[in-house]
Design an enzyme around this catalytic site. Structure first.
Site, PDB file in Angstrom:
ATOM      1  N   HIS A   1      46.417  28.964 -48.476  1.00 32.94           N
ATOM      2  CA  HIS A   1      45.722  28.546 -49.696  1.00 32.94           C
ATOM      3  C   HIS A   1      44.399  29.294 -49.868  1.00 32.94           C
ATOM      4  O   HIS A   1      44.156  29.952 -50.886  1.00 32.94           O
ATOM      5  CB  HIS A   1      45.411  27.048 -49.645  1.00 32.94           C
ATOM      6  CG  HIS A   1      46.589  26.161 -49.434  1.00 32.94           C
ATOM      7  ND1 HIS A   1      47.506  25.898 -50.421  1.00 32.94           N
ATOM      8  CD2 HIS A   1      47.001  25.454 -48.346  1.00 32.94           C
ATOM      9  CE1 HIS A   1      48.419  25.056 -49.968  1.00 32.94           C
ATOM     10  NE2 HIS A   1      48.146  24.778 -48.712  1.00 32.94           N
ATOM     11  N   ASP A   2      43.506  29.124 -48.905  1.00 31.37           N
ATOM     12  CA  ASP A   2      42.145  29.647 -49.066  1.00 31.37           C
ATOM     13  C   ASP A   2      42.087  31.178 -49.016  1.00 31.37           C
ATOM     14  O   ASP A   2      41.367  31.792 -49.832  1.00 31.37           O
ATOM     15  CB  ASP A   2      41.213  29.015 -48.022  1.00 31.37           C
ATOM     16  CG  ASP A   2      41.088  27.502 -48.200  1.00 31.37           C
ATOM     17  OD1 ASP A   2      41.540  26.998 -49.256  1.00 31.37           O
ATOM     18  OD2 ASP A   2      40.546  26.831 -47.315  1.00 31.37           O
TER      19      ASP A   2
END
Ligand code: BDR
Ligand code: CA
Length: 311
Positions: free
Chosen positions: A238-239
């Site tokens: 995600h990040d």
């Protein structure tokens, strides 16, 4: 090449850790500061994890401690995914340094003033520090060039049926940001769950042999097992995908949209409501929803960035 000044706000966390390792290798960026927030685990842990990972990649960025609690709601964590320590049980050496004296929201505001009209804010945790900066400094939004977040989803959620973790962990702060008048590029689950590595691909990354790559493989194992238990194809980065988007959006698909955060709903608390897939369009369509990524290109870029640690 003129570098893009960036502020990075995180709740380190296993995928935040990989995002920091990616950030370190992006020559296009100049990291002005890093702030920490409670999220995946408690603030003391996210802060120490951030400092330890920055040691691992020899990144001298100043680190500012942020909020230990959400603005309004009770605190939640995601220790079931990230481990009680937030790094999937992988113990790095204690940090060689501490945090700066200033609070995250004051330092972030000062950076926005120093780089007025240029600073890109990349936030990959609950948006509490951003909400507090908006509360304290009314001219803050007008000073930013843009905001990129990992958070939200046009469709679905990973913490409730309607909400993604970073937004659900502090919906009131997120609502303030989407209402602030600065464009937010929302790297939500629609895109970030397509930015995954299979177990075999993660092994191959670890096999590249650097300390950083071996750490990445090890610390992601717990979250990988969690995602495989949900029948997902691999570990969602995600990040890191949000960080990559902030630098180069060419491998992503993005649509302008109206986006606001639900803070009153019993069932939909923390939902990022967008008109993207609705017949009812709403004005202003002032945000960007990132919906897709070319996974092969993402993977290639990730491996290329980690390869730089061989040097
Ligand atoms: C987001 O929540 C956190 O657990 C991850 O670090 C990521 O920022 C995914 O929903
Ligand atoms: Ca995070």
């Amino acid at each position: 090449m003129k570098k893009i000044p960036v502020w990075f706000d995180c709740d380190t966390g296993v995928d935040d850790a990989i995002a920091l390792l990616v950030l370190r290798q992006l020559d296009e960026l100049e990291v002005i500061g890093v702030s920490t927030v409670a999220g995946n685990v408690e603030l003391e842990k996210t802060t120490e994890n951030t400092l330890r990972v920055l040691d691992l990649c020899k990144a001298p960025y100043p680190v500012y401690r942020g909020a230990s609690r959400p603005m309004v709601r009770d605190q939640i964590t995601a220790a079931a995914v990230h481990g009680e320590d937030g790094l999937g049980g992988i113990v790095l050496p204690p940090a060689s340094r501490g945090v700066e004296a200033a609070a995250a929201w004051d330092a972030l505001y000062q950076a926005a003033r120093a780089y007025a009209g240029e600073l890109v804010l990349v936030a990959v945790g609950p948006l509490t520090n951003v909400g507090l900066t908006l509360t304290k400094y009314k001219d803050f939004p007008g000073l930013l060039k843009r905001v990129v977040i990992m958070g939200g989803a046009a469709v679905g959620g990973n913490t409730s049926p309607a909400a993604e973790f970073n937004i659900f962990a502090d919906p009131e702060a997120a609502a303030m940001l989407f209402d602030a008048g600065v464009q937010v590029a929302m790297c939500g689950l629609d895109m970030t769950m397509k930015a995954y590595l299979t177990a075999e691909e993660l092994d191959a990354l670890g096999d590249t042999g650097t300390r950083q790559a071996r750490f990445a493989r090890a610390c992601l194992q717990r979250a990988l097992a969690y995602e495989l238990s949900l029948k997902l194809p691999g570990i969602s980065l995600h990040d890191p995908s949000a960080v990559m988007y902030a630098v180069d959006d060419s491998m992503f698909k993005t649509h302008p949209a109206w986006v606001r955060v639900e803070t009153k709903g019993k069932i939909t608390y923390g939902k990022t409501v967008t008109d993207l897939y609705s017949d009812k369009k709403k004005e202003p369509r002032d945000h960007l929803v990132v919906v897709d990524v070319d996974r092969e290109a993402f993977k290639a870029r990730l491996f290329e960035l980690f390869d730089r640690y061989r040097a």
